[in-house]
Design a protein around this motif. Structure first.
Motif, short mmCIF file in Angstrom:
data_model
loop_
_atom_site.label_atom_id
_atom_site.label_comp_id
_atom_site.label_asym_id
_atom_site.label_seq_id
_atom_site.Cartn_x
_atom_site.Cartn_y
_atom_site.Cartn_z
N ASP B 15 0.84 -1.20 0.00
CA ASP B 15 0.00 0.00 0.00
C ASP B 15 0.88 1.25 0.00
O ASP B 15 0.63 2.21 -0.71
CB ASP B 15 -0.90 -0.01 1.23
CG ASP B 15 -1.93 1.09 1.18
OD1 ASP B 15 -3.02 0.84 0.65
OD2 ASP B 15 -1.62 2.21 1.63
N ALA B 16 1.94 1.21 0.79
CA ALA B 16 2.81 2.38 0.93
C ALA B 16 3.64 2.63 -0.32
O ALA B 16 4.14 3.73 -0.52
CB ALA B 16 3.72 2.19 2.13
N ALA B 17 3.82 1.62 -1.15
CA ALA B 17 4.71 1.76 -2.31
C ALA B 17 3.97 2.16 -3.57
O ALA B 17 4.57 2.49 -4.57
CB ALA B 17 5.45 0.45 -2.56
N LYS B 18 2.64 2.14 -3.54
CA LYS B 18 1.90 2.23 -4.80
C LYS B 18 1.90 3.62 -5.41
O LYS B 18 1.46 3.79 -6.54
CB LYS B 18 0.48 1.74 -4.61
CG LYS B 18 -0.40 2.66 -3.81
CD LYS B 18 -1.75 2.00 -3.64
CE LYS B 18 -2.58 2.70 -2.61
NZ LYS B 18 -3.59 1.80 -2.06
N TYR B 19 2.37 4.63 -4.69
CA TYR B 19 2.34 5.97 -5.25
C TYR B 19 3.51 6.22 -6.20
O TYR B 19 3.63 7.28 -6.80
CB TYR B 19 2.27 7.02 -4.14
CG TYR B 19 1.02 6.82 -3.31
CD1 TYR B 19 -0.21 7.26 -3.79
CD2 TYR B 19 1.05 6.10 -2.12
CE1 TYR B 19 -1.37 7.03 -3.09
CE2 TYR B 19 -0.12 5.86 -1.40
CZ TYR B 19 -1.33 6.33 -1.89
OH TYR B 19 -2.48 6.08 -1.20
N ASP B 20 4.37 5.24 -6.33
CA ASP B 20 5.43 5.31 -7.33
C ASP B 20 4.86 4.77 -8.63
O ASP B 20 4.41 3.64 -8.69
CB ASP B 20 6.61 4.44 -6.87
CG ASP B 20 7.91 5.15 -7.07
OD1 ASP B 20 8.15 5.58 -8.21
OD2 ASP B 20 8.66 5.29 -6.09
N ALA B 21 4.89 5.60 -9.68
CA ALA B 21 4.20 5.20 -10.91
C ALA B 21 4.96 4.15 -11.70
O ALA B 21 4.38 3.37 -12.43
CB ALA B 21 3.96 6.43 -11.79
N SER B 22 6.27 4.11 -11.56
CA SER B 22 7.07 3.25 -12.43
C SER B 22 6.82 1.78 -12.13
O SER B 22 6.80 1.35 -10.99
CB SER B 22 8.55 3.54 -12.22
OG SER B 22 9.31 2.48 -12.74
N CYS B 23 6.63 1.01 -13.20
CA CYS B 23 6.58 -0.44 -13.02
C CYS B 23 7.29 -1.10 -14.19
O CYS B 23 7.12 -2.27 -14.46
CB CYS B 23 5.15 -0.94 -12.88
SG CYS B 23 5.03 -2.49 -11.93
N ALA B 24 8.11 -0.31 -14.89
CA ALA B 24 8.72 -0.80 -16.12
C ALA B 24 9.73 -1.89 -15.85
O ALA B 24 10.42 -1.88 -14.85
CB ALA B 24 9.40 0.36 -16.84
N SER B 25 9.80 -2.85 -16.77
CA SER B 25 10.79 -3.92 -16.62
C SER B 25 11.45 -4.19 -17.96
O SER B 25 11.91 -5.28 -18.22
CB SER B 25 10.11 -5.18 -16.11
OG SER B 25 9.09 -5.58 -17.00
N SER B 26 11.49 -3.16 -18.81
CA SER B 26 12.03 -3.39 -20.15
C SER B 26 13.42 -2.79 -20.30
O SER B 26 13.92 -2.10 -19.43
CB SER B 26 11.09 -2.77 -21.18
OG SER B 26 10.85 -1.43 -20.83
N TYR B 256 8.73 9.90 -14.86
CA TYR B 256 7.33 9.53 -14.62
C TYR B 256 6.59 10.71 -14.03
O TYR B 256 7.16 11.48 -13.25
CB TYR B 256 7.24 8.33 -13.67
CG TYR B 256 7.73 7.06 -14.31
CD1 TYR B 256 6.87 6.28 -15.07
CD2 TYR B 256 9.06 6.67 -14.21
CE1 TYR B 256 7.32 5.13 -15.69
CE2 TYR B 256 9.52 5.53 -14.83
CZ TYR B 256 8.65 4.76 -15.57
OH TYR B 256 9.10 3.63 -16.20
N TYR B 257 5.33 10.85 -14.41
CA TYR B 257 4.49 11.91 -13.86
C TYR B 257 3.41 11.25 -13.05
O TYR B 257 2.71 10.36 -13.54
CB TYR B 257 3.88 12.75 -14.99
CG TYR B 257 4.93 13.29 -15.92
CD1 TYR B 257 5.59 14.47 -15.62
CD2 TYR B 257 5.30 12.60 -17.07
CE1 TYR B 257 6.60 14.95 -16.47
CE2 TYR B 257 6.29 13.07 -17.91
CZ TYR B 257 6.94 14.25 -17.60
OH TYR B 257 7.93 14.71 -18.42
N SER B 258 3.27 11.65 -11.82
CA SER B 258 2.27 11.01 -10.99
C SER B 258 1.30 12.06 -10.47
O SER B 258 1.69 12.95 -9.72
CB SER B 258 2.97 10.30 -9.83
OG SER B 258 2.05 9.67 -9.01
#
Ligand code: SF4
Lengths: 285, 411
Positions: B15-26, B256-258
């Protein structure tokens, strides 16, 4: 004369290529060929005429990867279209670069659907652990329903990724096994298996908590993760409730008054190296 | 406080980590475990293994090591002054979650970030231990993204870069003044210095490879950062200017823009508005134009109103509408740069047009087959069999693209 090559469920590309080479190198027109899967067993053409002996022929190098994809397609006429384009490639070597050509456009669209199906399989296969007591390799099992005949095309991905464990992926028509480092495919009809394991609870916890209710975008989710995949995803049955409660959760966040910082906050902040005073002007409370 | 079990900790720390928009793995090096030793692979493009109802992709297990934090950033749920429940993973717990999720094909890897406990160095050292355990004990070949702490010792960042695919440091606020106000313990200069060091270290790794010796790869998927949109007063032009600086000075892979979204237990210092999702979307589009279409931040800013991007039409269309004198473009003659400026033509369509027109002049129907959005493009182009006439300069051209106003419903 009508030719009627029959394509097997496994190894379809090799059989298609051999037949297409035999036919195209002897200038057999597309209208004289009836391509079909073995299982379709239509009797109208039976086996057709015996294929002529193949002569040497070359194809543009982009053709092979495209053909491997299209051979896996379930779209009607896919194998026929592939043969038509092969014939035209002989006189127009750059044909495949011309996306404005209607047949090339259709063929690349078919390939794209297969590629998308493969991508979704990489994404949405879920392994469940079924390691028996005392086994020294861990074992995992998965059920998946692809749209196209992609089992052989996709297996390499799972081999490269999960080489230190044994796994089986069962689809309605093919069972793929990776057993002690050896890959095999078997054409075998199977019914859907409902599977689960203990780690799924942790995964569901993660899924529910990584969701931000303040940014509901249901359409975006569904276009990437269509409902047809949901029944095999352990996290998917949480979705309806997550959506239903989202608005209330946001409202609650907005209505809850800011809280008083815990006592330890002042203590900890006091210990940090000094910083310019005016910088803290906007401090809450 | 009763001891929390793994599931409870996971709930708090994801829950605490979800405000980071990045999830890229490429975009990292290709690796696999086909030799039979180790677990995992990376093959260029990342995979989204699930989507949540917020439309975001789940590619990585995105968690905090701990949400205890000694800093007090106003926009953050983990700031020291928040009443949120606290938790901390052990090294073994993070390793267990990562490898077990990975084996079940839920994820591509780990995105580990953390609140700051004790000191920046202590925190960074613990994060490096987790990455090392994954790589060296479990031979994990999947993707690792470590959020680095700018104030941490350079040796620790060095180790992080050798273990991880990507490093990131979040600017969070687009201006230095904003950062001073809302994240008083952070220092924009310090963050930029740390980004600069990572960038130089990456260059050094590349040079070694050129000179023949195989240098160890350093953060092969590059570094990224995040800017929060809508928490402070920065306008879009300012934000894009900050991004340009970050891209050009430190060669960031992504900014990233959040959109700032209400967090549980927020401070009185920040607005609890609905997150400006459309604005966030327009910023991503503008960012894309700068990276792949050759637009300057200033050009995009010139088509804004008071520095804010048009919310009804996308920034490329906005620029075209504001610069109609350069249109229509002849699809059969124009150069690549000009084709890229046509609304409705993406980079792929442009590449296909360039290669297809060698086979003869293209007509309107050819563009459709190529995959261009012809309806959008038609006021801005001429083809063998199409000319827009007075359409390009028509007064009501913008209205053609703006969505119809929503119907009012009777109560
Ligand atoms: S340093 Fe600031 S942004 Fe990072 S966890 Fe602590 S309070 Fe949040």
């Amino acid at each position: 004369m009508i030719y009627a090559p029959r394509l097997p469920r496994l190894g379809v590309f090799d059989v298609w290529r051999d037949a297409a080479r035999a036919l195209a190198s002897n200038d057999v027109a597309a209208d004289s060929v009836n391509w079909a899967m073995e299982e379709a067993c239509d009797t109208l053409f039976g086996q057709g005429a015996a294929l002529p002996a193949a002569r040497a022929m070359t194809v543009p190098k982009e053709f092979i990867p495209l053909a491997k994809l299209v051979c896996a397609s379930r779209a009607t006429g896919a194998h026929d279209l592939l043969y038509r384009v092969l014939l035209r490639c002989r006189n127009t070597p750059h044909l495949l670069n011309n996306r404005a050509d209607p047949q090339v456009q259709q063929l690349t669209a078919l390939a794209k659907h297969v590629r998308r199906d493969m991508h979704k399989m990489k994404a949405f296969v879920r392994f469940r652990e079924v390691t028996p007591q005392g086994s020294n390799r861990r074992q995992f099992l998965s059920w998946f329903e692809p749209d196209h005949r992609i089992e052989e095309l996709i297996a390499g991905f799972f081999v490269r990724r999960f080489a230190d464990m044994d796994w089986v992926i069962v689809t309605p028509e093919v069972t793929t096994r990776f057993d002690c480092g050896t890959l095999s495919h078997e054409a075998l009809a199977s019914d859907r298996m409902a599977l689960s394991d203990d780690t799924e609870d942790l995964w569901r916890t993660y899924y529910a908590n990584t969701f931000n209710p303040a940014r509901l975008k249901i359409k975006a989710m569904q276009s990437e993760m269509p409902k047809k995949y949901w029944k095999n995803l352990p996290e998917a049955d949480l979705i309806p409730d997550m959506i239903a409660q989202a608005e209330a959760r946001v409202l609650q966040m907005q209505q809850t008054a800011p809280t008083v910082p815990p006592l330890r906050a002042a203590r900890i902040l006091g210990r940090l190296p000094a910083r310019p005073e005016q910088a803290r002007g906007q401090k809450p409370d | 406080m009763a001891k929390m079990n793994l599931q409870e900790k996971l709930a708090v720390l994801s829950d605490a980590a979800k405000y980071d928009a990045s999830c890229a793995s490429s975009g990292t090096t290709r690796r696999n475990s086909a030799g039979g030793k180790g677990l995992g692979s990376t093959e260029g493009s990342g995979i989204c293994h699930a989507y949540t109802p917020d439309g975001r992709c789940i590619s990585l297990l995105k968690i905090l090591m701990t949400n205890f934090c000694i800093y007090d950033c106003a926009y953050c749920i983990n700031r020291v002054s928040s009443q949120v429940q606290r938790a901390r993973f052990t090294v073994e717990e993070v390793v267990h979650l990562t490898t077990e999720f990975y084996r079940r094909n839920y994820i591509e890897g780990l995105f580990l970030s953390s609140g700051i406990i004790k000191s920046p160095d202590d925190t960074m050292a613990d994060m490096v231990r987790i990455a090392r355990e994954l790589r060296e004990v479990h031979h994990f070949r999947g993707y690792i993204h470590l959020k680095t702490i700018p104030d941490a010792a350079p040796e620790l960042i060095e180790q992080a870069g050798l273990l991880a695919d990507r490093l990131s440091m979040n600017m969070e606020l687009p201006t230095d003044a904003g950062l001073r106000t809302y994240a008083p313990e952070k220092n924009a200069e310090e963050i930029r210095r740390a980004m600069g060091r990572v960038h130089e270290r990456k260059l050094a790794a590349r040079d070694q490879t050129h000179s023949g010796r195989r240098g160890a790869k350093f953060a092969p998927a590059g570094q990224s950062t995040q800017l929060i949109v809508g928490a402070d007063g920065a306008n879009d032009a300012t934000i894009l200017q900050s991004s340009t600086r970050l891209y050009s000075s430190y060669k960031l892979k992504r900014v990233y823009y959040s959109a700032f979204s209400p967090i549980p237990d927020s401070t009185a210092a920040l607005p609890l508005i609905k997150p400006p999702l459309v604005r966030e979307h327009r910023l991503y589009q503008a960012d894309w134009l700068m990276r792949f279409y050759g637009y300057e931040a200033t050009e995009i800013a010139s088509a804004t109103t008071g520095g804010m991007l048009d919310l009804t039409v996308d920034p490329k269309l906005a620029w075209a509408l504001a610069n109609r004198q350069v249109f229509p473009v002849d699809v059969n003659r124009a150069g690549k740069e000009m084709l890229l400026r046509v609304p409705g033509f993406g980079t792929k369509s442009v590449a296909r047009i360039l290669s297809a027109r060698r086979n003869g002049a293209l007509g309107y129907g050819d563009l459709t087959r190529i995959g261009a959005l012809v309806n959008k493009a038609k006021p801005f182009i001429t083809t063998r069999d199409w000319s827009p006439g007075s359409m390009t300069d028509a007064e009501n051209l913008r209205a053609r693209f703006a969505p119809k106003p929503e119907q009012l419903s009777l109560l």
